[in-house]
Design an enzyme around this catalytic site. Structure first.
Site, PDB file in Angstrom:
ATOM      1  N   PHE A  88      23.923  45.194  38.669  1.00 48.59           N
ATOM      2  CA  PHE A  88      24.560  44.073  37.992  1.00 48.59           C
ATOM      3  C   PHE A  88      25.300  43.239  39.035  1.00 48.59           C
ATOM      4  O   PHE A  88      25.845  43.769  40.006  1.00 48.59           O
ATOM      5  CB  PHE A  88      25.532  44.586  36.920  1.00 48.59           C
ATOM      6  CG  PHE A  88      26.148  43.486  36.101  1.00 48.59           C
ATOM      7  CD1 PHE A  88      25.375  42.704  35.262  1.00 48.59           C
ATOM      8  CD2 PHE A  88      27.509  43.230  36.176  1.00 48.59           C
ATOM      9  CE1 PHE A  88      25.937  41.679  34.516  1.00 48.59           C
ATOM     10  CE2 PHE A  88      28.084  42.220  35.428  1.00 48.59           C
ATOM     11  CZ  PHE A  88      27.293  41.435  34.596  1.00 48.59           C
ATOM     12  N   ASP A 159      30.382  52.471  43.145  1.00 45.04           N
ATOM     13  CA  ASP A 159      30.375  51.678  41.917  1.00 45.04           C
ATOM     14  C   ASP A 159      29.908  52.627  40.824  1.00 45.04           C
ATOM     15  O   ASP A 159      28.714  52.865  40.648  1.00 45.04           O
ATOM     16  CB  ASP A 159      29.448  50.476  42.047  1.00 45.04           C
ATOM     17  CG  ASP A 159      29.452  49.593  40.797  1.00 45.04           C
ATOM     18  OD1 ASP A 159      29.839  50.078  39.720  1.00 45.04           O
ATOM     19  OD2 ASP A 159      29.037  48.418  40.899  1.00 45.04           O
ATOM     20  N   HIS A 162      28.644  53.011  35.575  1.00 40.42           N
ATOM     21  CA  HIS A 162      27.756  53.686  34.627  1.00 40.42           C
ATOM     22  C   HIS A 162      27.981  55.203  34.598  1.00 40.42           C
ATOM     23  O   HIS A 162      27.285  55.883  33.832  1.00 40.42           O
ATOM     24  CB  HIS A 162      26.288  53.472  35.022  1.00 40.42           C
ATOM     25  CG  HIS A 162      25.865  52.052  35.119  1.00 40.42           C
ATOM     26  ND1 HIS A 162      24.641  51.681  35.642  1.00 40.42           N
ATOM     27  CD2 HIS A 162      26.475  50.897  34.764  1.00 40.42           C
ATOM     28  CE1 HIS A 162      24.507  50.364  35.617  1.00 40.42           C
ATOM     29  NE2 HIS A 162      25.626  49.865  35.095  1.00 40.42           N
ATOM     30  N   GLN A 185      33.862  48.154  29.824  1.00 44.53           N
ATOM     31  CA  GLN A 185      33.356  47.030  29.041  1.00 44.53           C
ATOM     32  C   GLN A 185      32.707  47.546  27.750  1.00 44.53           C
ATOM     33  O   GLN A 185      32.390  48.721  27.633  1.00 44.53           O
ATOM     34  CB  GLN A 185      32.376  46.232  29.921  1.00 44.53           C
ATOM     35  CG  GLN A 185      31.725  45.038  29.272  1.00 44.53           C
ATOM     36  CD  GLN A 185      30.414  45.381  28.595  1.00 44.53           C
ATOM     37  OE1 GLN A 185      29.805  46.421  28.847  1.00 44.53           O
ATOM     38  NE2 GLN A 185      29.980  44.501  27.723  1.00 44.53           N
ATOM     39  N   LYS A 188      29.870  50.141  27.694  1.00 47.65           N
ATOM     40  CA  LYS A 188      29.923  51.298  28.579  1.00 47.65           C
ATOM     41  C   LYS A 188      30.126  52.607  27.809  1.00 47.65           C
ATOM     42  O   LYS A 188      30.350  52.620  26.601  1.00 47.65           O
ATOM     43  CB  LYS A 188      31.018  51.114  29.618  1.00 47.65           C
ATOM     44  CG  LYS A 188      30.792  49.940  30.559  1.00 47.65           C
ATOM     45  CD  LYS A 188      29.483  50.071  31.329  1.00 47.65           C
ATOM     46  CE  LYS A 188      29.332  49.031  32.433  1.00 47.65           C
ATOM     47  NZ  LYS A 188      29.232  47.660  31.931  1.00 47.65           N
ATOM     48  N   ARG A 217      54.273  43.428  43.420  1.00 40.63           N
ATOM     49  CA  ARG A 217      55.660  43.720  43.059  1.00 40.63           C
ATOM     50  C   ARG A 217      55.876  45.218  42.828  1.00 40.63           C
ATOM     51  O   ARG A 217      55.162  45.837  42.033  1.00 40.63           O
ATOM     52  CB  ARG A 217      56.017  42.959  41.787  1.00 40.63           C
ATOM     53  CG  ARG A 217      57.478  42.966  41.427  1.00 40.63           C
ATOM     54  CD  ARG A 217      57.702  42.155  40.162  1.00 40.63           C
ATOM     55  NE  ARG A 217      59.124  42.034  39.850  1.00 40.63           N
ATOM     56  CZ  ARG A 217      59.595  41.519  38.724  1.00 40.63           C
ATOM     57  NH1 ARG A 217      58.750  41.065  37.795  1.00 40.63           N
ATOM     58  NH2 ARG A 217      60.898  41.444  38.516  1.00 40.63           N
ATOM     59  N   TYR A 224      62.286  40.071  42.247  1.00 43.06           N
ATOM     60  CA  TYR A 224      61.049  39.360  42.600  1.00 43.06           C
ATOM     61  C   TYR A 224      60.756  39.437  44.093  1.00 43.06           C
ATOM     62  O   TYR A 224      60.408  38.450  44.732  1.00 43.06           O
ATOM     63  CB  TYR A 224      61.113  37.904  42.125  1.00 43.06           C
ATOM     64  CG  TYR A 224      61.330  37.820  40.631  1.00 43.06           C
ATOM     65  CD1 TYR A 224      60.279  38.067  39.751  1.00 43.06           C
ATOM     66  CD2 TYR A 224      62.587  37.525  40.107  1.00 43.06           C
ATOM     67  CE1 TYR A 224      60.481  38.030  38.374  1.00 43.06           C
ATOM     68  CE2 TYR A 224      62.799  37.491  38.736  1.00 43.06           C
ATOM     69  CZ  TYR A 224      61.731  37.734  37.877  1.00 43.06           C
ATOM     70  OH  TYR A 224      61.947  37.715  36.524  1.00 43.06           O
ATOM     71  N   ARG A 234      46.805  44.228  35.590  1.00 41.87           N
ATOM     72  CA  ARG A 234      47.326  45.359  34.830  1.00 41.87           C
ATOM     73  C   ARG A 234      46.623  45.511  33.480  1.00 41.87           C
ATOM     74  O   ARG A 234      46.392  44.540  32.759  1.00 41.87           O
ATOM     75  CB  ARG A 234      48.830  45.189  34.586  1.00 41.87           C
ATOM     76  CG  ARG A 234      49.682  45.204  35.850  1.00 41.87           C
ATOM     77  CD  ARG A 234      51.168  45.142  35.498  1.00 41.87           C
ATOM     78  NE  ARG A 234      51.504  43.908  34.801  1.00 41.87           N
ATOM     79  CZ  ARG A 234      51.990  42.811  35.388  1.00 41.87           C
ATOM     80  NH1 ARG A 234      52.163  42.790  36.703  1.00 41.87           N
ATOM     81  NH2 ARG A 234      52.274  41.738  34.685  1.00 41.87           N
TER      82      ARG A 234
END
Length: 386
Positions: A88, A159, A162, A185, A188, A217, A224, A234
């Site tokens: 992909f 990767d 899968h 996703q 999956k 951060r 900050y 996140r």
């Protein structure tokens, strides 16, 4: 052609009261982002433990998981990342978006996983990473790749989009000593609609990744004081709550898919002109994200017509991934200084597979034995008709 009633397959995504209760739990804790709640933290611990890793970091999606891992491992302008040509597009684009050059290499004609010999031939002084893709949940040749990695001093990034729950010679993805990226996703093997995770074998890289996925951060920062460049990758608490429920079903579903594939692959192999995806005895747990098969020699147009017939007959069928170098997106940024035809010449297996391969969604393999026979019959009829 008139659509006909096909076999009945389980719905996907699968869910029940476990997901509902998990969402309520996340809702009622009163903090819906990871810095205030506990669902993401808990999911990371559980996912890492199930995959044999020291650390897991949950992120927004699988593409971001790859980008984050690549950035933390030094991919960027002036570097090259070796990727399989059959995958992909996120596998290459994650590197290209960082300014790295994606170098496609060929895959094996039987497993559809990256060819270790092609990897070795593609390494240059600019190579920063090697990215094997565990195609359809079948792990690439991690022995050969680990040897190449060690000899060349070039790390591996798995990767594993899968490959939830997959194993190589008894070792889980997180036990192989390299970074691995996953996707959650909608299609999956476990899902919250979107989501991703990165497994890290060491604390230092994990801590760097945590900073980069949270705008640079620190966890306890109140002024900050962003330490390094990053982005907001996140995962939210609701997605993590759903994924904790999905994770509990994973082992049972993998076992069922493996059992059904044993039958379905035998039935497919008996159809003239059909060759199911091969295996590797060292990949002793194949998670079967897709049920894949080839029709060697078929023209791409006929393959596409076959897929249409299968869909009309009730199968969740798809044409295989297009070779990444055969897409316009690949050439927009971070492409090698070659033409598509030049890459195709050294990637004959990829060129063939992208023309003649078909895959079925893994929910097919969650059905009963009767559906495996019905599926094979539908495929046999469709093959005979094109």
């Amino acid at each position: 052609m008139h659509a006909r009633q096909g076999p009945e397959f389980p719905r996907w995504p699968q869910y029940d009261e476990t997901e509902r209760d998990s969402l309520i739990r996340a809702l009622e804790q009163g903090q819906w982002w990871r810095m205030g709640g506990d669902e993401v933290n808990s999911f990371e611990r559980e996912f890492a433990a199930q995959h044999g890793a020291e650390h897991a970091l949950a992120v927004t999606n699988g593409t971001h998981a790859l980008e984050l891992a690549l950035q933390c491992m030094g991919a960027g302008p002036g570097t090259e990342v070796i990727v399989p040509a059959f995958t992909f597009i996120s596998s290459s684009q994650a590197a290209q978006r960082l300014g790295a050059v994606a170098v496609p290499v060929d895959v094996r004609p039987d497993t559809y996983c990256i060819d270790a010999a092609a990897v070795a031939a593609a390494i240059t002084p600019r190579t920063r990473l090697i990215m094997p893709v565990h195609m359809a949940g079948l792990m690439a040749d991690m022995d050969a790749l680990a040897k190449i990695s060690a000899e060349a001093g070039v790390p591996l990034l798995q990767d594993a989009a899968h490959a939830h729950g997959a194993r190589w010679q008894g070792k889980r993805v997180g036990e192989l000593g390299s970074v691995a990226a996953f996707s959650f996703q909608n299609g999956k093997l476990m899902t919250a609609g979107e989501g991703g995770a990165v497994l890290f074998p060491d604390t230092e890289m994990y801590e760097t990744a945590f900073l980069r996925h949270s705008c640079g951060r620190p966890r306890d920062d109140r002024r900050y004081l962003h330490r390094i460049a990053g982005s907001n990758l996140r995962m939210n608490e609701f997605s993590a709550a759903v994924l904790r429920a999905q994770l509990r079903r994973l082992d049972e579903q993998i076992a069922l898919r493996g059992k059904r594939w044993t039958l379905l692959s035998r039935l497919l192999g008996a159809i003239d002109g059909v060759v199911p995806q091969g295996g590797d005895v060292r990949a002793d747990r194949h998670s079967h994200y897709m049920a894949m098969f080839r029709l060697p020699g078929i023209a791409e147009e006929k393959r596409n017509a076959l897929v249409d017939r299968l869909v009309d007959a009730g199968l969740p069928a798809f044409a295989a991934f297009r070779a990444i170098y055969r897409t316009e997106a690949f050439w927009e940024i971070g492409a090698p200084g070659e033409t598509p035809d030049a890459i195709a010449e050294r990637c004959p297996n990829t060129d063939a597979i992208s023309r003649d391969c078909v895959w079925l969604h893994h929910r097919v393999l969650l059905a009963g034995e009767r559906e495996m026979h019905a599926t094979a019959e539908i495929i046999a009829d469709a093959v005979a008709a094109v």
